[in-house]
Design a protein around this motif. Structure first.
Motif, PDB file in Angstrom:
ATOM      1  N   LEU A   1      -4.312   7.195   7.146  1.00  7.56           N
ATOM      2  CA  LEU A   1      -5.435   6.507   6.508  1.00  7.56           C
ATOM      3  C   LEU A   1      -5.200   5.000   6.511  1.00  7.56           C
ATOM      4  O   LEU A   1      -6.118   4.213   6.764  1.00  7.56           O
ATOM      5  CB  LEU A   1      -5.587   7.018   5.080  1.00  7.56           C
ATOM      6  CG  LEU A   1      -6.941   6.911   4.401  1.00  7.56           C
ATOM      7  CD1 LEU A   1      -8.004   7.650   5.195  1.00  7.56           C
ATOM      8  CD2 LEU A   1      -6.851   7.464   2.985  1.00  7.56           C
ATOM      9  N   TYR A   2      -3.964   4.598   6.253  1.00  8.44           N
ATOM     10  CA  TYR A   2      -3.622   3.174   6.275  1.00  8.44           C
ATOM     11  C   TYR A   2      -3.825   2.592   7.669  1.00  8.44           C
ATOM     12  O   TYR A   2      -4.413   1.517   7.835  1.00  8.44           O
ATOM     13  CB  TYR A   2      -2.171   2.989   5.830  1.00  8.44           C
ATOM     14  CG  TYR A   2      -1.651   1.587   6.000  1.00  8.44           C
ATOM     15  CD1 TYR A   2      -2.102   0.553   5.186  1.00  8.44           C
ATOM     16  CD2 TYR A   2      -0.705   1.295   6.990  1.00  8.44           C
ATOM     17  CE1 TYR A   2      -1.628  -0.747   5.354  1.00  8.44           C
ATOM     18  CE2 TYR A   2      -0.221   0.010   7.150  1.00  8.44           C
ATOM     19  CZ  TYR A   2      -0.681  -1.013   6.330  1.00  8.44           C
ATOM     20  OH  TYR A   2      -0.216  -2.286   6.501  1.00  8.44           O
ATOM     21  N   ARG A   3      -3.360   3.318   8.678  1.00  6.84           N
ATOM     22  CA  ARG A   3      -3.499   2.827  10.058  1.00  6.84           C
ATOM     23  C   ARG A   3      -4.969   2.739  10.457  1.00  6.84           C
ATOM     24  O   ARG A   3      -5.375   1.813  11.167  1.00  6.84           O
ATOM     25  CB  ARG A   3      -2.721   3.728  11.016  1.00  6.84           C
ATOM     26  CG  ARG A   3      -1.209   3.613  10.874  1.00  6.84           C
ATOM     27  CD  ARG A   3      -0.477   4.363  11.954  1.00  6.84           C
ATOM     28  NE  ARG A   3      -0.647   5.812  11.839  1.00  6.84           N
ATOM     29  CZ  ARG A   3       0.108   6.591  11.077  1.00  6.84           C
ATOM     30  NH1 ARG A   3       1.089   6.075  10.356  1.00  6.84           N
ATOM     31  NH2 ARG A   3      -0.103   7.902  11.043  1.00  6.84           N
TER      32      ARG A   3
ATOM     33  N   TYR B   1       0.837  -1.194   0.000  1.00  8.36           N
ATOM     34  CA  TYR B   1       0.000   0.000   0.000  1.00  8.36           C
ATOM     35  C   TYR B   1       0.874   1.248   0.000  1.00  8.36           C
ATOM     36  O   TYR B   1       1.993   1.237   0.526  1.00  8.36           O
ATOM     37  CB  TYR B   1      -0.885   0.052   1.250  1.00  8.36           C
ATOM     38  CG  TYR B   1      -1.723  -1.176   1.494  1.00  8.36           C
ATOM     39  CD1 TYR B   1      -2.998  -1.296   0.946  1.00  8.36           C
ATOM     40  CD2 TYR B   1      -1.243  -2.225   2.280  1.00  8.36           C
ATOM     41  CE1 TYR B   1      -3.771  -2.424   1.178  1.00  8.36           C
ATOM     42  CE2 TYR B   1      -2.011  -3.359   2.515  1.00  8.36           C
ATOM     43  CZ  TYR B   1      -3.274  -3.449   1.960  1.00  8.36           C
ATOM     44  OH  TYR B   1      -4.031  -4.573   2.185  1.00  8.36           O
ATOM     45  N   SER B   2       0.328   2.325  -0.551  1.00 10.04           N
ATOM     46  CA  SER B   2       0.991   3.617  -0.444  1.00 10.04           C
ATOM     47  C   SER B   2      -0.067   4.706  -0.373  1.00 10.04           C
ATOM     48  O   SER B   2      -1.182   4.534  -0.864  1.00 10.04           O
ATOM     49  CB  SER B   2       1.942   3.851  -1.614  1.00 10.04           C
ATOM     50  OG  SER B   2       1.303   3.657  -2.867  1.00 10.04           O
ATOM     51  N   GLY B   3       0.312   5.828   0.235  1.00 10.31           N
ATOM     52  CA  GLY B   3      -0.618   6.917   0.473  1.00 10.31           C
ATOM     53  C   GLY B   3      -0.542   7.331   1.932  1.00 10.31           C
ATOM     54  O   GLY B   3       0.372   6.920   2.658  1.00 10.31           O
TER      55      GLY B   3
ATOM     56  N   THR C   1       0.745 -10.741   4.604  1.00  5.25           N
ATOM     57  CA  THR C   1       1.640  -9.655   4.985  1.00  5.25           C
ATOM     58  C   THR C   1       1.175  -8.357   4.345  1.00  5.25           C
ATOM     59  O   THR C   1       0.947  -8.304   3.133  1.00  5.25           O
ATOM     60  CB  THR C   1       3.074  -9.961   4.521  1.00  5.25           C
ATOM     61  OG1 THR C   1       3.503 -11.196   5.100  1.00  5.25           O
ATOM     62  CG2 THR C   1       4.029  -8.855   4.940  1.00  5.25           C
ATOM     63  N   HIS C   2       1.062  -7.302   5.147  1.00  2.53           N
ATOM     64  CA  HIS C   2       0.640  -5.990   4.662  1.00  2.53           C
ATOM     65  C   HIS C   2       1.765  -4.989   4.928  1.00  2.53           C
ATOM     66  O   HIS C   2       2.233  -4.867   6.059  1.00  2.53           O
ATOM     67  CB  HIS C   2      -0.636  -5.544   5.367  1.00  2.53           C
ATOM     68  CG  HIS C   2      -1.793  -6.450   5.123  1.00  2.53           C
ATOM     69  ND1 HIS C   2      -2.807  -6.167   4.247  1.00  2.53           N
ATOM     70  CD2 HIS C   2      -2.093  -7.676   5.646  1.00  2.53           C
ATOM     71  CE1 HIS C   2      -3.687  -7.149   4.233  1.00  2.53           C
ATOM     72  NE2 HIS C   2      -3.267  -8.091   5.072  1.00  2.53           N
ATOM     73  N   THR C   3       2.184  -4.273   3.895  1.00  2.01           N
ATOM     74  CA  THR C   3       3.288  -3.329   4.029  1.00  2.01           C
ATOM     75  C   THR C   3       2.887  -1.976   3.476  1.00  2.01           C
ATOM     76  O   THR C   3       2.454  -1.874   2.320  1.00  2.01           O
ATOM     77  CB  THR C   3       4.539  -3.826   3.285  1.00  2.01           C
ATOM     78  OG1 THR C   3       4.885  -5.123   3.755  1.00  2.01           O
ATOM     79  CG2 THR C   3       5.710  -2.880   3.497  1.00  2.01           C
ATOM     80  N   HIS C   4       3.035  -0.941   4.298  1.00 11.95           N
ATOM     81  CA  HIS C   4       2.812   0.432   3.850  1.00 11.95           C
ATOM     82  C   HIS C   4       4.153   0.994   3.401  1.00 11.95           C
ATOM     83  O   HIS C   4       5.101   1.047   4.172  1.00 11.95           O
ATOM     84  CB  HIS C   4       2.219   1.270   4.985  1.00 11.95           C
ATOM     85  CG  HIS C   4       1.931   2.668   4.583  1.00 11.95           C
ATOM     86  ND1 HIS C   4       2.597   3.754   5.115  1.00 11.95           N
ATOM     87  CD2 HIS C   4       1.049   3.173   3.674  1.00 11.95           C
ATOM     88  CE1 HIS C   4       2.132   4.858   4.569  1.00 11.95           C
ATOM     89  NE2 HIS C   4       1.198   4.543   3.695  1.00 11.95           N
ATOM     90  N   LEU C   5       4.236   1.423   2.151  1.00 10.45           N
ATOM     91  CA  LEU C   5       5.514   1.797   1.537  1.00 10.45           C
ATOM     92  C   LEU C   5       5.825   3.287   1.608  1.00 10.45           C
ATOM     93  O   LEU C   5       6.896   3.705   1.175  1.00 10.45           O
ATOM     94  CB  LEU C   5       5.521   1.358   0.067  1.00 10.45           C
ATOM     95  CG  LEU C   5       5.351  -0.146  -0.158  1.00 10.45           C
ATOM     96  CD1 LEU C   5       5.073  -0.434  -1.628  1.00 10.45           C
ATOM     97  CD2 LEU C   5       6.590  -0.902   0.308  1.00 10.45           C
ATOM     98  N   GLY C   6       4.894   4.074   2.120  1.00  9.15           N
ATOM     99  CA  GLY C   6       5.170   5.496   2.245  1.00  9.15           C
ATOM    100  C   GLY C   6       4.006   6.354   1.800  1.00  9.15           C
ATOM    101  O   GLY C   6       2.997   5.874   1.288  1.00  9.15           O
ATOM    102  N   GLU C   7       4.152   7.650   2.004  1.00  7.59           N
ATOM    103  CA  GLU C   7       3.084   8.611   1.738  1.00  7.59           C
ATOM    104  C   GLU C   7       2.858   8.857   0.252  1.00  7.59           C
ATOM    105  O   GLU C   7       1.751   9.184  -0.159  1.00  7.59           O
ATOM    106  CB  GLU C   7       3.408   9.942   2.429  1.00  7.59           C
ATOM    107  CG  GLU C   7       3.550   9.846   3.942  1.00  7.59           C
ATOM    108  CD  GLU C   7       2.209   9.915   4.651  1.00  7.59           C
ATOM    109  OE1 GLU C   7       1.307  10.610   4.163  1.00  7.59           O
ATOM    110  OE2 GLU C   7       2.082   9.274   5.723  1.00  7.59           O
TER     111      GLU C   7
END
Length: 301
Positions: free
Chosen positions: A153-155, A147-149, A167-173
């Motif tokens: 919002l992701y949290r 995910y990105s953004g 597995t879920h990974t937030h890659l940045g804004e």
């Protein structure tokens, strides 16, 4: 992104809408349902939701009704053109205001940036995403989601997204980062599979069956993970060490593959392209360096 959000009641906190019910969309909706998330579904082609409805999903009569049913809408369509055709309808856009879209459709980073800007303009929370595993992995520990953004919002929506398991990974804004990873990783996959398909054709022409070759192909594949890390460090540092295998030696093996393939009438276009790129890199004075040097040549205009 706009901070204007539609408040969620406790009952809505674990609710999701899935737009797009192809094989992957159905798998996503099924995983949400299995985890006890209230799930609304909608698809442009009627009839694909029967099994999901039997399992407890709510079938929306329209896209507008679907997105209005949940604070979070997960979109999984063939590309962003298909997504735009649904989300950018005036009534649907209006219903999405103050809600969040997680777009798990596949497309380019440029399209992700465009959709992010559209969402921001209309007061819609937006996360771009990518699914890096096949349909059977959804709802299992093997699923991989990027995910990105906006991190906040992701949290906020992570508890619902976690219902997909894996597995879920937030890659940045930066909203296009997930699509950038997706394109790069798919590049690895499809060029690797094209190479394997070509190898099977060449081997068969030499009387070697696919099942005979496969165990040795797996041995080649096992060499690659440490090389991925080594090359990443080479490219970042600009080292491009050719101590173990200089590019001049690599070009020689590529030529053998081209000749052997074409002797059997097998198209060697892909390997000819790699050989040509390698020879161009050698001609630029990098013959003693490693094959990773072609990364720089590829980026030249």
């Amino acid at each position: 992104m706009s901070s204007s959000r539609t408040p969620s009641s406790p009952a809505e906190e674990h609710a999701v809408t899935v737009v797009g019910l192809g094989p992957m969309g159905r798998a996503l909706a099924g995983a949400f349902l299995a985890a006890g998330v209230r799930t609304t579904v909608w698809n442009r082609t009627p009839g694909r939701d029967r099994e999901l409805v039997a399992a407890g999903a709510v079938s929306a009569a329209s896209a507008e009704e679907a997105v209005a049913a949940s604070p979070l809408t997960v979109v999984c369509l063939v590309n962003y053109d298909a997504g735009d055709a649904v989300l950018r309808q005036e009534a649907v856009t209006r219903a999405l205001k103050g809600r969040t879209v997680v777009n798990l459709s596949a497309d380019t980073p440029e399209r992700a940036r465009d959709t992010g800007a559209w969402a921001d303009e209309h007061g819609i929370g937006y996360l771009d995403g990518a699914i890096m595993t096949p349909t059977p992995a959804i709802g299992t520990p093997d699923g991989v989601f990027l995910y990105s953004g906006p991190g906040a919002l992701y949290r906020e929506h992570r508890p619902v997204l976690d219902a997909l398991a894996g597995t879920h990974t937030h890659l940045g804004e930066e909203v296009s980062r997930a699509a950038g990873y997706d394109i790069a990783l798919l590049d690895i996959f499809w060029t690797s599979m094209a190479g394997y398909a070509h190898a099977l054709a060449v081997a068969r022409a030499e009387g070697i069956t696919p099942t005979e070759l496969a165990p040795f192909a797996q041995g080649i594949a096992a060499i690659l993970p440490p090389l991925f890390q080594e090359w990443a460090e080479d490219v970042e540092s600009g080292g491009y060490s050719g101590e173990a295998s200089p590019l001049t030696s690599a070009v020689s093996t590529m030529t053998h593959i081209v000749h052997a393939s074409e002797a059997h009438g097998i198209d060697a276009g892909v390997m000819r392209a790699v050989e040509g790129l390698s020879r161009r890199t050698v001609a630029l004075g990098h013959g003693a360096e490693g094959f990773s040097r072609v990364v720089e040549v590829l980026g030249r205009r």
